[in-house]
Design an enzyme around this catalytic site. Structure first.
Site, mmCIF file in Angstrom:
data_model
loop_
_atom_site.group_PDB
_atom_site.id
_atom_site.type_symbol
_atom_site.label_atom_id
_atom_site.label_comp_id
_atom_site.label_asym_id
_atom_site.label_seq_id
_atom_site.Cartn_x
_atom_site.Cartn_y
_atom_site.Cartn_z
ATOM 1 N N VAL A 217 43.233 40.526 115.777
ATOM 2 C CA VAL A 217 43.675 40.398 117.167
ATOM 3 C C VAL A 217 43.334 39.001 117.699
ATOM 4 C CG1 VAL A 217 43.350 41.245 119.521
ATOM 5 C CG2 VAL A 217 43.543 42.871 117.637
ATOM 6 N N ARG B 285 34.981 33.755 107.061
ATOM 7 C CA ARG B 285 36.234 33.935 107.792
ATOM 8 C C ARG B 285 36.599 32.658 108.544
ATOM 9 N NH1 ARG B 285 37.525 39.735 110.736
ATOM 10 N NH2 ARG B 285 39.506 39.947 109.666
ATOM 11 N N VAL C 197 36.054 41.648 119.421
ATOM 12 C CA VAL C 197 35.251 42.039 118.255
ATOM 13 C C VAL C 197 35.688 43.413 117.758
ATOM 14 C CG1 VAL C 197 33.307 40.627 118.995
ATOM 15 C CG2 VAL C 197 33.416 43.032 119.688
ATOM 16 N N GLU D 295 45.431 44.437 123.924
ATOM 17 C CA GLU D 295 46.466 43.786 123.126
ATOM 18 C C GLU D 295 47.392 44.852 122.537
ATOM 19 O OE1 GLU D 295 47.197 40.459 122.854
ATOM 20 O OE2 GLU D 295 48.883 41.656 122.167
ATOM 21 N N LYS E 47 45.994 51.755 127.001
ATOM 22 C CA LYS E 47 46.022 51.324 125.602
ATOM 23 C C LYS E 47 45.828 52.529 124.679
ATOM 24 C CE LYS E 47 45.843 48.944 121.881
ATOM 25 N NZ LYS E 47 45.472 47.709 121.311
ATOM 26 N N ALA F 95 49.043 54.675 124.859
ATOM 27 C CA ALA F 95 50.204 54.112 124.145
ATOM 28 C C ALA F 95 50.056 54.382 122.658
ATOM 29 C CB ALA F 95 50.309 52.608 124.408
ATOM 30 N N PHE G 35 50.425 57.447 109.106
ATOM 31 C CA PHE G 35 50.117 56.167 109.748
ATOM 32 C C PHE G 35 48.741 55.677 109.313
ATOM 33 C CE2 PHE G 35 49.156 59.440 113.054
ATOM 34 C CZ PHE G 35 47.799 59.247 113.192
ATOM 35 N N CYS H 217 44.053 50.952 114.507
ATOM 36 C CA CYS H 217 44.109 51.450 115.893
ATOM 37 C C CYS H 217 44.386 52.932 116.052
ATOM 38 C CB CYS H 217 45.185 50.694 116.667
ATOM 39 S SG CYS H 217 44.687 49.034 117.091
ATOM 40 N N LYS I 163 50.898 48.734 106.092
ATOM 41 C CA LYS I 163 52.318 48.560 106.406
ATOM 42 C C LYS I 163 52.740 47.240 105.769
ATOM 43 C CE LYS I 163 53.321 46.977 110.644
ATOM 44 N NZ LYS I 163 53.308 46.752 112.104
ATOM 45 N N ARG J 61 43.010 48.496 106.485
ATOM 46 C CA ARG J 61 42.190 49.462 107.213
ATOM 47 C C ARG J 61 42.972 50.765 107.435
ATOM 48 N NH1 ARG J 61 40.164 45.765 112.097
ATOM 49 N NH2 ARG J 61 42.226 44.909 111.728
HETATM 50 C C1 UDX Z 1 49.614 49.620 116.494
HETATM 51 C C2 UDX Z 1 50.459 49.549 117.772
HETATM 52 O O1 UDX Z 1 51.847 49.524 117.436
HETATM 53 C C3 UDX Z 1 50.075 48.324 118.578
HETATM 54 O O2 UDX Z 1 50.802 48.299 119.790
HETATM 55 C C4 UDX Z 1 48.588 48.375 118.846
HETATM 56 O O3 UDX Z 1 48.195 47.226 119.545
HETATM 57 C C5 UDX Z 1 47.808 48.483 117.562
HETATM 58 O O4 UDX Z 1 48.249 49.605 116.809
HETATM 59 P P1 UDX Z 1 49.700 48.441 114.110
HETATM 60 O O5 UDX Z 1 48.684 49.469 113.716
HETATM 61 O O6 UDX Z 1 49.424 47.013 113.802
HETATM 62 O O7 UDX Z 1 49.949 48.512 115.685
HETATM 63 O O8 UDX Z 1 51.101 48.786 113.406
HETATM 64 P P2 UDX Z 1 52.313 49.803 113.708
HETATM 65 O O9 UDX Z 1 53.566 49.072 113.474
HETATM 66 O O10 UDX Z 1 52.162 50.487 115.010
HETATM 67 O O11 UDX Z 1 52.162 50.853 112.516
HETATM 68 C C6 UDX Z 1 51.078 51.769 112.436
HETATM 69 C C7 UDX Z 1 51.281 52.718 111.276
HETATM 70 O O12 UDX Z 1 52.355 53.604 111.524
HETATM 71 C C8 UDX Z 1 51.620 52.019 109.948
HETATM 72 O O13 UDX Z 1 50.901 52.631 108.902
HETATM 73 C C9 UDX Z 1 53.108 52.234 109.804
HETATM 74 O O14 UDX Z 1 53.538 52.215 108.481
HETATM 75 C C10 UDX Z 1 53.253 53.609 110.439
HETATM 76 N N1 UDX Z 1 54.612 53.878 110.946
HETATM 77 C C11 UDX Z 1 55.120 53.148 111.977
HETATM 78 C C12 UDX Z 1 55.372 54.888 110.363
HETATM 79 O O15 UDX Z 1 54.928 55.565 109.423
HETATM 80 N N2 UDX Z 1 56.623 55.138 110.867
HETATM 81 C C13 UDX Z 1 57.149 54.440 111.904
HETATM 82 O O16 UDX Z 1 58.280 54.732 112.297
HETATM 83 C C14 UDX Z 1 56.378 53.407 112.469
HETATM 84 P P1 ADP Z 2 40.444 43.269 115.114
HETATM 85 O O1 ADP Z 2 41.484 43.903 114.260
HETATM 86 O O2 ADP Z 2 40.147 44.078 116.364
HETATM 87 O O3 ADP Z 2 40.723 41.842 115.426
HETATM 88 P P2 ADP Z 2 38.504 42.488 113.101
HETATM 89 O O4 ADP Z 2 37.447 43.318 112.430
HETATM 90 O O5 ADP Z 2 39.616 41.917 112.281
HETATM 91 O O6 ADP Z 2 39.052 43.357 114.299
HETATM 92 O O7 ADP Z 2 37.808 41.251 113.835
HETATM 93 C C1 ADP Z 2 36.664 41.326 114.602
HETATM 94 C C2 ADP Z 2 35.782 40.098 114.285
HETATM 95 O O8 ADP Z 2 34.734 40.017 115.255
HETATM 96 C C3 ADP Z 2 35.098 40.127 112.922
HETATM 97 O O9 ADP Z 2 35.503 38.996 112.171
HETATM 98 C C4 ADP Z 2 33.577 40.057 113.253
HETATM 99 O O10 ADP Z 2 32.854 39.242 112.349
HETATM 100 C C5 ADP Z 2 33.595 39.423 114.635
HETATM 101 N N1 ADP Z 2 32.399 39.686 115.441
HETATM 102 C C6 ADP Z 2 31.842 40.881 115.724
HETATM 103 N N2 ADP Z 2 30.781 40.733 116.542
HETATM 104 C C7 ADP Z 2 30.658 39.403 116.796
HETATM 105 C C8 ADP Z 2 29.752 38.595 117.579
HETATM 106 N N3 ADP Z 2 28.782 39.129 118.289
HETATM 107 N N4 ADP Z 2 29.942 37.246 117.594
HETATM 108 C C9 ADP Z 2 30.941 36.690 116.885
HETATM 109 N N5 ADP Z 2 31.828 37.386 116.144
HETATM 110 C C10 ADP Z 2 31.691 38.727 116.095
#
Ligand code: UDX
Ligand code: ADP
Length: 461
Positions: free
Chosen positions: A13, A39, A90, A161, A216, A219, A268, A272, A335, A342
């Site tokens: 994000v 990272r 985070v 987001e 959020k 949704a 899915f 999230c 996906k 994850r």
């Molecule tokens: C989701 C939300 O869409 C986004 O708005 C939020 O901020 C974070 O979570 P994301 O998880 O990145 O986003 O991907 P998304 O496209 O929503 O897909 C989620 C899962 O659903 C995937 O595993 C995808 O393959 C699955 N999916 C999606 C289906 O199986 N069928 C569909 O029609 C759509």
């Molecule tokens: P998201 O999908 O929500 O972006 P991620 O796990 O990809 O989640 O990213 C979260 C990031 O935040 C990780 O890279 C982690 O190392 C970082 N993080 C967590 N706690 C702290 C902190 N206190 N200071 C700086 N970075 C942090």
């Protein structure tokens, strides 16, 4: 006026979101900080194909802004001190132990980062929750900030987001809406003015902070529910001779339903959906709304069932046993167009197949072996497996290598390249009778059948 932004968390994000803000607001300095030095060094890699996150269009945006007004650093304290606005981005995974384990979000990283902001901010700072958080987390953040050293002031906003991975850059550049929740009018307008550089004013929604947090979760729960709904119908289609793609098209033309998010699949995944529904379940339980909690819980249960159902289908079709059989797994990411694994359905499905004794050859265009090892919790087998070996996996360099000697190909991610596989070449290296299990409806089933393969497709049978 905001001149300097700090984002804590350089993940899926924080990274893309800050890259787009920096791209669209060249006069604002944006620093993304993370505790994870590996990272950060990957974000600073000269070779843009080695950024830690794969996302179409991301490398181009980072290439334009990095070093100009976009910076990636491990200097958390300094970046907070010079920021007018801090995004908390985070990780907030589901708790694995203690009260609320398996449902509530683990807020330790939010708490730590809020404490870092309290200790290091200077003057007046706007603190924006970007991570998806349970409702009323802003209260916790406010309390921590208020307990910090005197002489500082804070405004806390919620700005969840909505980007989806794989389409993050286009989602950020052209969002359906930007949601800003809060009470402090000048802080809300300061944040709105950042997005105002490229988002039309009518798409910037202002709500109270609790509505923003709950929107959020809601949704994501509604979107996930749609997938569980269509996956439940997919199973019925397979039993009755209906085709879930036709059903999806038929119901999707109803303008009240809409055509998106009706693709049946292996369930899915992603960071999230499950987490946010479980949060909602926990919240409902906390407020004594047990029927509501059970209602949403069922969306998660159906999703788990779908994943196990696909593994069972593979085993049943291969004469009831996969022990010692080689299976090619195509796609491991949750996906297409992301390297994120994850909660990927592939994890559960592969674990089920390993439990059944299969030898898995896993190929994904963007996921490496180390990530698969971490996700499965099992190291790959060293060397070529003997026919008597069971319950092991290896990484394959391409689909043909994965399919070599395999009894089946199982497609779990809808990578575009899987729509144009050379089925006669694949069939030629497989052990016959060989199967294709297409959990994404991406394969050219006609071509696979013409190459002598048996084919199962989700929602058709
Ligand atoms: C989701 C939300 O869409 C986004 O708005 C939020 O901020 C974070 O979570 P994301 O998880 O990145 O986003 O991907 P998304 O496209 O929503 O897909 C989620 C899962 O659903 C995937 O595993 C995808 O393959 C699955 N999916 C999606 C289906 O199986 N069928 C569909 O029609 C759509
Ligand atoms: P998201 O999908 O929500 O972006 P991620 O796990 O990809 O989640 O990213 C979260 C990031 O935040 C990780 O890279 C982690 O190392 C970082 N993080 C967590 N706690 C702290 C902190 N206190 N200071 C700086 N970075 C942090």
């Amino acid at each position: 006026m905001i001149h300097s932004i700090c984002c804590i968390g350089a993940g899926y994000v924080g990274g893309p979101t800050m890259a787009v803000i920096a791209d669209r607001c060249p006069q604002i300095q944006v620093t993304v900080v993370d505790l994870n030095a590996r990272r950060i060094s990957a974000w600073n890699d000269d070779d843009l194909s080695r950024l830690p996150i794969y996302e179409p269009g991301l490398a181009e945006v980072v290439g334009r802004c990095r070093g100009r007004n976009l910076h990636f650093s491990t200097e958390v304290e300094g970046a907070i001190a010079s920021a007018d606005l801090v995004f908390l981005s985070v990780n907030t995974p589901t708790k694995t132990k203690g009260a609320g384990a398996g449902q509530a979000s683990d807020l330790r990283w939010i708490e730590t980062s809020a404490r870092q902001v309290a200790a290091n901010a200077s003057g007046h700072t706007i603190v924006v929750e970007k991570s998806t958080l349970p409702v009323r987390t802003a209260e916790t953040v406010k309390t921590i900030l208020a307990a910090g050293p005197a002489g500082k002031s804070f405004a806390v906003l919620s700005n969840p987001e909505f980007l989806a991975e794989g389409t993050a850059i286009t989602d950020l550049e052209n969002p359906d809406r930007v949601l800003i929740g809060g009470e402090d009018a000048s802080a809300i307008e300061a944040l709105a003015s950042i997005y105002g550089h490229w988002v039309p004013a009518e798409r910037i929604l202002r709500t109270n902070i609790w509505s923003s947090e709950l929107s959020k979760l809601t949704a994501n729960a509604f979107l996930a529910q749609r997938i569980s709904s269509i996956n439940s119908i997919a199973a019925l289609c397979e039993a009755t001779g209906a085709d879930v793609i036709e059903v999806g098209r038929a119901i999707g033309t109803d303008s009240r339903l809409g055509s998106k998010f009706l693709k049946a699949g292996p369930g899915f995944g992603g960071s999230c959906f499950q987490k946010d529904i479980l949060n909602l379940v926990y919240l409902c339980g906390h407020y004594g709304l047990h029927e509501v909690a059970r209602y949403w819980q069922q969306v998660v249960e159906l999703n788990a069932w779908q994943k196990h159902r696909i593994a069972s289908k593979v085993v049943a079709s291969l004469f009831g046993t996969v022990t010692g059989k080689r299976l090619a797994i195509l796609g491991f990411a949750f996906k297409a167009d992301t390297n994120d694994t994850r909660e990927a359905p592939a994890i559960t499905i592969c674990r089920d197949l390993l439990e059944e004794g299969a030898q898995l050859a896993i190929y994904d265009p963007k996921v490496d072996g180390e990530q698969i090892r971490q996700a499965l919790g099992v190291p790959p087998s060293a060397g070529a497996p003997a026919p008597s070996d069971d319950g092991l996996w290896q990484l394959a360099a391409d689909p043909l290598t994965a399919a070599s000697g395999a009894d089946a190909i199982v497609i779990l991610t809808e990578w575009k390249t899987f729509s144009s596989l050379d089925w006669s070449a694949l069939s030629a290296v497989m052990r016959q009778p060989a199967w294709v299990f297409d959990a994404r409806r991406i394969a050219d089933a006609g071509a696979a059948r013409a190459a002598g393969l048996k084919v199962w497709q989700v929602g058709l049978g």
